[in-house]
Design an enzyme around this catalytic site. Structure first.
Site, mmCIF file in Angstrom:
data_model
loop_
_atom_site.group_PDB
_atom_site.id
_atom_site.type_symbol
_atom_site.label_atom_id
_atom_site.label_comp_id
_atom_site.label_asym_id
_atom_site.label_seq_id
_atom_site.Cartn_x
_atom_site.Cartn_y
_atom_site.Cartn_z
ATOM 1 C CE1 TYR A 440 24.867 0.952 -13.674
ATOM 2 C CE2 TYR A 440 26.703 -0.099 -14.703
ATOM 3 C CZ TYR A 440 25.675 0.681 -14.720
ATOM 4 O OH TYR A 440 25.550 1.740 -15.774
ATOM 5 C CD GLU A 441 27.706 1.686 -8.607
ATOM 6 O OE1 GLU A 441 28.110 1.503 -7.548
ATOM 7 O OE2 GLU A 441 28.429 1.382 -9.624
ATOM 8 N N GLY A 442 23.985 -1.617 -6.606
ATOM 9 C CA GLY A 442 22.944 -2.020 -5.749
ATOM 10 C C GLY A 442 21.786 -2.201 -6.501
#
Length: 596
Positions: A440-442
């Site tokens: 997550y968050e890229g």
């Protein structure tokens, strides 16, 4: 033996005070009260909170998970009470602005507390962590009216926040989002669409939840240039600021996940929900990235937190579990067998975990101090230089520290052997919890592409110089120091290869973007290892001075032993990363799509 956690305050103080001289933060305007004594006092209390309140809930929270019934999400037993204790202690207000009821303490301090929280209970930390991100985005981009209405409640923790980006048909490519925002006559907007993977999207910890939602106006241009950002509360506040009318947003489901099971990951349905624009039309992605960049650094701290907890559990087990005798003869004759800590392979795993954790801690705290400098230093040029370094290192910290957390959790399981694979010892939970941090968050692959595709070329290499110049200057200044020779030598050679890889990659990528894509992940890993070598050289220098002065000699001797291990046993991994990064894209791209 069950997993254990004790906040590593001695190591934290070493990095903050002796390596980074955190007293310089108190010389920044607005941070005059943030003295080293205040840092220590806050961290002592944070350690008690994490060890006594959060860590005991980690395993039972994982086993129970969140429940979803009739649109209502309930967190595991004990979470609501722990959250009440958490906000009563002022932890959500630690780094928020005094204008909105915050304590106004440095981001650096908040960074350190986040590491402890994530070691103790990552799933719990998701709730205040998302709120902090929402606070930052609103503070940076919202109108004064929205700030006055929402920031005090986010600061004191009675309301929480989310970030709503992903939709069922798109993740990283946000230009494809379909959520719509239709203007209303009163200046608000009506938001309609579905968002998925929304951490803390619905729960029973706070009286209101503030969603920051990416959506498109009716006249929006195509792609990411047409995205706007909206604030959509679960309950619309009344004239007195109290939660009142239920808004048109509802949880449709919660995900059944591999890990962080006590963190509610929700499907949110927005049906003509009332929202207010944050920032300017069609500039929502820029506003959201205020939240995303901080979130990426925070996720890096999640990786470090799990890596530390896994190390501590593994050490306790290795000292207790007996099996066989040491290869060089019995070491514990009073026991029926030697503890497994005597075996070289176990020791290699433990030392690798330790060296990575402590190096990553120094690197991340350094960047934490630079965040404070970038916001508060009186000289604009110094602020810009600090921000450049933060921008450069953000994808490295997010990707490398989360890889570290997952790898260290797996090393912990290996040390536990079969006991690591079963639930009751707690080590397998770290593996499951850590896995999401790489996604997550890229994803970490996206972080690597951000580093290679954006950060290296930004400002004609300006960001890159913020690391290369101080590293080069340090090597030049210390290479003749006989006390540091065995450490500066390997660091200097690795740094030279990083420069070579950077120059070669820049040339190849200009000719063929696939070259950058193929090299990105190994290049990021190489960069991270060199950055940790820089930190270990600095820590070894401090330790050497302290030993000569007779200060806490045993502690600083351990630092030197770990520094030597890192340079000899861990840093050489950069050679493989260098070879792969320089190998090119030809064999990576050789297969046709239908040949897979």
């Amino acid at each position: 033996m069950a997993a254990t956690y004790k906040a590593p305050l001695r190591d934290i103080r070493f990095v903050l005070h002796d390596v980074l001289d955190v007293s310089r933060i108190s010389r920044l305007p607005g941070y005059e009260d943030a003295t080293p004594d205040i840092f220590d006092a806050v961290l002592e209390e944070a350690a008690k909170m994490c060890e006594n309140e959060l860590f005991p809930l980690n395993r039972p929270g994982d086993e129970e998970g969140c429940t979803f019934e009739n649109g209502v999400v309930r967190t595991p037993r004990g979470f609501k009470e722990a959250y009440a204790t958490f906000i009563e202690g002022g932890w959500t207000a630690l780094a928020t602005h005094p204008e909105y009821g915050g304590q106004g303490l440095p981001k650096t301090l908040n960074f350190v507390v986040e590491e402890m929280i994530c070691s103790a209970n990552l799933a719990f930390g998701m709730y205040p962590g998302l709120s902090a991100g929402a606070y930052n985005a609103i503070a940076a981009h919202a109108s004064d009216e929205l700030k006055a209405r929402y920031l005090p409640k986010l600061s004191d923790g009675t309301w929480s926040g989310t970030m709503c980006l992903t939709e069922p048909h798109c993740g990283t490519d946000l230009g494809l989002i379909r959520t719509k925002a239709v203007p209303a006559d009163d200046g608000s907007f009506r938001i309609t669409g579905t968002k998925i993977f929304i951490s803390a999207g619905e729960h029973d910890l706070t009286e209101n939840i503030i969603h920051l939602v990416l959506a498109k106006l009716p006249d929006a241009p195509e792609g990411t240039r047409g995205i706007s950002l909206f604030l959509v509360p679960k309950f619309i506040p009344d004239a007195n600021g109290a939660p009142a009318e239920r808004n048109g947003v509802a949880c449709g489901a919660i995900e059944h996940k591999m890990g962080i099971k006590a963190s509610a990951t929700c499907v949110l349905n927005f049906d003509d929900a009332v929202g207010w624009m944050v920032g300017k039309p069609h500039r929502g992605l820029q506003a959201m990235f205020t939240m995303m960049n901080v979130a990426r650094l925070a996720v890096g701290m999640q990786g470090l937190g799990i890596g530390e907890a896994a190390y501590q559990g593994a050490v306790a087990y290795a000292l207790d579990r007996t099996s066989g005798r040491a290869l060089t003869g019995t070491k514990y004759p009073d026991r029926s067998a030697d503890p497994i800590v005597v075996h070289p392979d176990v020791r290699r795993n433990l030392m690798t975990m330790r060296a990575l954790n402590e190096g990553a801690r120094a690197l991340s705290y350094w960047i934490g101090t630079e965040i404070d400098v970038s916001h508060h230093h009186p000289d604009p040029a110094v602020r810009q230089e600090a921000d450049d370094l933060v921008q450069l290192m953000t994808p490295i910290i997010k990707a490398f520290l989360t890889d570290l957390g997952f790898d260290n959790a797996n090393r912990g399981v290996q040390i536990y052997g079969g006991h690591g694979y079963i639930r009751e010892h707690g080590m397998e939970q770290y593996v499951r919890d850590a896995r999401i941090t790489q996604l997550y968050e890229g994803t970490n692959g996206i972080q690597a592409m951000d580093l290679v595709g954006r950060k290296l070329s930004a400002g004609m290499g300006r960001l890159l110089r913020r690391f290369f110049h101080p590293a080069d200057a340090y090597i030049a200044a210390k290479k003749s120091d006989p006390a540091l020779k065995e450490l500066i030598g390997p660091f200097a050679k690795a740094f030279q290869r990083l420069q070579q890889a950077t120059a070669g990659l820049a040339q190849k990528a200009m000719a063929n973007p696939d070259e950058a894509g193929a090299a990105a992940s190994p290049y990021l890993r190489m960069f991270a290892l060199v950055a940790l070598a820089f930190m270990w050289a600095k820590m070894a220098e401090v330790a050497t001075v302290k030993i000569a002065a007779g200060e806490d000699v045993d502690f600083h001797q351990r630092k030197l032993k770990t520094a030597r291990f890192f340079m000899e046993q861990v840093l050489p991994e950069h050679l493989a990363a260098f070879a792969v990064a320089m190998a090119g894209a030809k064999t990576v791209m050789a297969m046709a799509d239908d040949e897979f």
